[in-house]
Design a protein around this motif. Structure first.
Motif, short mmCIF file in Angstrom:
data_model
loop_
_atom_site.label_atom_id
_atom_site.label_comp_id
_atom_site.label_asym_id
_atom_site.label_seq_id
_atom_site.Cartn_x
_atom_site.Cartn_y
_atom_site.Cartn_z
N GLU A 318 0.88 -1.15 0.00
CA GLU A 318 0.00 0.00 0.00
C GLU A 318 0.93 1.21 0.00
O GLU A 318 1.83 1.30 0.82
N PRO A 319 0.76 2.13 -0.95
CA PRO A 319 1.66 3.27 -0.98
C PRO A 319 1.66 4.00 0.36
O PRO A 319 0.60 4.28 0.91
N ALA A 320 2.83 4.22 0.88
CA ALA A 320 2.94 4.88 2.18
C ALA A 320 2.40 6.30 2.07
O ALA A 320 2.44 6.92 1.01
N ALA A 321 1.87 6.78 3.17
CA ALA A 321 1.35 8.15 3.18
C ALA A 321 2.48 9.11 2.79
O ALA A 321 3.61 8.98 3.25
N THR A 322 2.16 10.04 1.91
CA THR A 322 3.20 10.97 1.47
C THR A 322 3.13 12.26 2.26
O THR A 322 2.07 12.69 2.69
N LEU A 323 4.29 12.86 2.40
CA LEU A 323 4.37 14.16 3.04
C LEU A 323 4.32 15.20 1.92
O LEU A 323 5.12 15.17 1.00
N ASP A 324 3.36 16.13 2.00
CA ASP A 324 3.20 17.10 0.93
C ASP A 324 4.25 18.21 0.99
O ASP A 324 4.81 18.59 -0.03
N LEU A 325 4.45 18.73 2.18
CA LEU A 325 5.31 19.91 2.28
C LEU A 325 6.23 19.84 3.48
O LEU A 325 5.81 19.46 4.58
N PHE A 326 7.48 20.20 3.25
CA PHE A 326 8.46 20.26 4.32
C PHE A 326 8.99 21.69 4.39
O PHE A 326 9.51 22.20 3.40
N ASN A 368 14.30 15.08 2.23
CA ASN A 368 14.52 13.98 1.28
C ASN A 368 14.19 12.62 1.89
O ASN A 368 13.50 11.79 1.30
N LYS A 369 14.69 12.42 3.12
CA LYS A 369 14.46 11.13 3.78
C LYS A 369 12.99 10.90 4.08
O LYS A 369 12.52 9.76 4.10
N GLY A 371 10.64 11.85 2.24
CA GLY A 371 9.92 11.70 0.99
C GLY A 371 8.95 12.84 0.70
O GLY A 371 7.89 12.63 0.12
N ALA A 372 9.31 14.04 1.14
CA ALA A 372 8.42 15.19 0.93
C ALA A 372 8.29 15.51 -0.56
O ALA A 372 9.26 15.38 -1.31
N ARG A 373 7.09 15.93 -0.98
CA ARG A 373 6.89 16.32 -2.38
C ARG A 373 7.58 17.66 -2.64
O ARG A 373 8.20 17.87 -3.67
N PHE A 374 7.42 18.59 -1.69
CA PHE A 374 8.03 19.90 -1.83
C PHE A 374 8.78 20.29 -0.56
O PHE A 374 8.39 19.90 0.54
N ALA A 375 9.85 21.05 -0.75
CA ALA A 375 10.53 21.67 0.38
C ALA A 375 10.38 23.17 0.21
O ALA A 375 10.49 23.69 -0.91
N LEU A 376 10.09 23.84 1.31
CA LEU A 376 9.91 25.28 1.25
C LEU A 376 10.93 25.93 2.17
O LEU A 376 11.00 25.61 3.36
N LEU A 390 10.42 27.61 -3.18
CA LEU A 390 9.76 26.30 -3.20
C LEU A 390 10.50 25.36 -4.12
O LEU A 390 10.70 25.64 -5.30
N LYS A 391 10.90 24.24 -3.55
CA LYS A 391 11.66 23.28 -4.35
C LYS A 391 10.88 22.00 -4.55
O LYS A 391 10.42 21.38 -3.58
N ASN A 392 10.72 21.60 -5.79
CA ASN A 392 10.10 20.33 -6.12
C ASN A 392 11.17 19.26 -5.89
O ASN A 392 12.17 19.21 -6.61
N MET A 393 10.95 18.41 -4.90
CA MET A 393 12.00 17.49 -4.50
C MET A 393 12.27 16.40 -5.52
O MET A 393 13.32 15.77 -5.51
#
Length: 414
Positions: A318-326, A368-369, A371-376, A390-393
């Motif tokens: 099951e895809p692990a829950a993703t982190l949207d924003l860091f 990165n570790k 698994g964030a979609r974006f870093a701000l 805003l960085k698209n990881m």
RNA sequence: GUGGGUGUAGCUCAGCUUGGUAGAGCGCCGGAUUGUGGUUCCGGUGGCCGAGGGUUCGAAUCCCUCCACCCACCCCA
């Protein structure tokens, strides 16, 4: 160190995602058949299981977590849920409600067995009960729902077995017949079967020793000894299954361990589970209410799914829950600003993490570790300009964005 | 309740046969100068070798006992 009690275990992420998946599919499918959730206590009076499950069964004689309460009553942690549901049905006079009462449940059960693969002392079951009808149409619907559920849960390559074990009218006669036949052939059977021939003759039919099969095949079949009502019930149920194109195998040697089963019984098998290859078992239990001492009849049929085993089989990532924003704040002012921004973004429904104070490099590593979609990145420059970095990881692209653009970016591919 | 297997770092395991006071990979932490992750390189943290007893100058290693976990049997969802 203190460890989890033998036979119990912690369910940790990411595998809890698979558990949630299975449970939410169950709720969705069961609701489609008009089942509603019931929650009964984990603790019940020991008598409930002793009478319901059967005084002589292994479950009751040696596998229950039973203890004496301070006032002397014997309590037991439920080893299964059907008896409790029937108890609740009777206690609350649910027979007075209109229509067939359809319930589903999920939760922990307890049996004090030696743990092994797919078998724990605290284990989880998902089950359902349809109470208030003897109609074979209900049997078929319950079985249809089971198949529907396994398909939607993504279980591949399972086998549905069905059988009828007769009722109080025809089963005793069959048992007598079986015992009689066994007497003459028992000597040729394996050690276990010789014992079972006396203690639990039906079990002999389920023996897996290859050498015994030829002999067992010649033993009488319950299906040839059903009384007329049971025979008609089984035939009718099969007709309903056939109408709906449900694939099943009639297994006259399918035996149930619990005393309360009668007429329809069924089971779902799935390979790759070691010796514990059964993921579901169920059947009809029209006499259960009476054996619990009820004047209110509660004919019903139900099943329970071994959730531990099912999850094991379904755990195709099951895809692990993703982190949207860091958010990586730089400096004390930014830290405060980050807290407010995180609050706003979370309210929009995006999972957000704020980095602890420290070097930016550390923060980016963490983003990165995780698994964030974006870093701000939020520093003095960004606060001054009002535009976040805003960085698209995934792509590595970084650009200054306004608050509105941030919302747009987060919405993409969510 | 019965039988078998396995216990060494957070995780996966090597070392045990032929005793000489502990290793790898991964992870974690840090570094390769300024506010930028992944790849790479360097360094570091980390283990009463499941517990207790015995043999021995010396035991992760040999012997005994116990415990835990796993798998299977019984039984069962």
């Amino acid at each position: 160190m203190i460890r989890a009690v033998k036979g119990t275990r912690d369910l940790l992420p990411p595998s809890t995602a698979a558990w949630n998946h299975v449970e939410s599919v169950a709720r969705r499918v069961f609701h489609a058949y008009n089942y509603q959730e019931i929650r009964t206590p984990i603790l019940e009076e020991t008598q409930l299981f002793a009478r319901g499950v059967g005084e002589q069964t292994d479950i009751v004689t040696k596998e229950m977590y039973t203890f004496e309460d301070r006032d002397g009553t014997s309590l037991t942690m439920r080893p299964e849920n059907t008896a409790s549901v029937i108890r609740a049905y009777i206690e609350h006079r649910l027979d007075q409600r209109p229509g067939v009462q359809k319930f589903y449940y999920m939760g922990p059960m307890f049996r004090r067995e030696r743990p092994q693969k797919g078998r724990y002392r605290q284990f989880y079951q998902i089950g359902a009960e349809a109470i208030g009808s003897e109609s074979p149409a209900i049997d078929a619907e319950v079985i249809e729902m089971v198949v529907d559920f396994f398909e939607q849960a993504g279980l591949k390559g399972f086998t549905l077995l069905v059988n009828s074990v007769g009722d109080s009218n025809c089963r005793p006669a069959f048992l007598e017949r079986l015992r009689g036949e066994l007497k003459s052939v028992a000597g040729q059977l394996c050690e276990d079967c010789q014992r079972r021939a006396v203690t639990n003759p039906l079990r002999v039919l389920d023996c897996k020793v290859p050498e015994d099969q030829a002999i067992i095949d010649k033993l009488p079949s319950i299906l040839d000894h059903l009384c007329e009502p049971c025979r008609l019930h089984f035939a009718s149920m099969r007709q309903f299954l056939d109408d709906r194109g449900i694939v099943y195998e009639v297994r006259p040697r399918l035996v149930r361990g619990l005393d309360y089963y009668m007429r329809t019984t069924f089971e779902v098998l799935h390979g790759s589970l070691g010796a514990q290859n059964s993921v579901l078992g169920g059947g009809r239990y029209d006499g259960l209410a009476e054996s619990l001492g009820s004047k209110v009849p509660a004919p019903g049929i139900g099943f329970s799914i071994g959730e531990d085993r099912l999850v094991m089989s379904v755990e195709e990532q099951e895809p692990a829950a993703t982190l949207d924003l860091f958010i990586a704040p730089l400096g004390a002012a930014a830290q405060r600003e980050a807290g407010k921004l995180a609050r706003d973004v979370r309210r929009e429904g995006y999972s957000t993490e704020v980095a602890p104070e420290g070097k930016l490099k550390r923060a980016m590593e963490l983003a990165n570790k995780l698994g964030a979609r974006f870093a701000l990145i939020l520093g003095d420059e960004e606060i001054a300009s009002g535009r976040y970095a805003l960085k698209n990881m995934q792509s590595g692209v970084q650009e200054p964005v306004s608050r509105e653009q941030l919302a747009q970016q987060l919405a993409i591919a969510k």
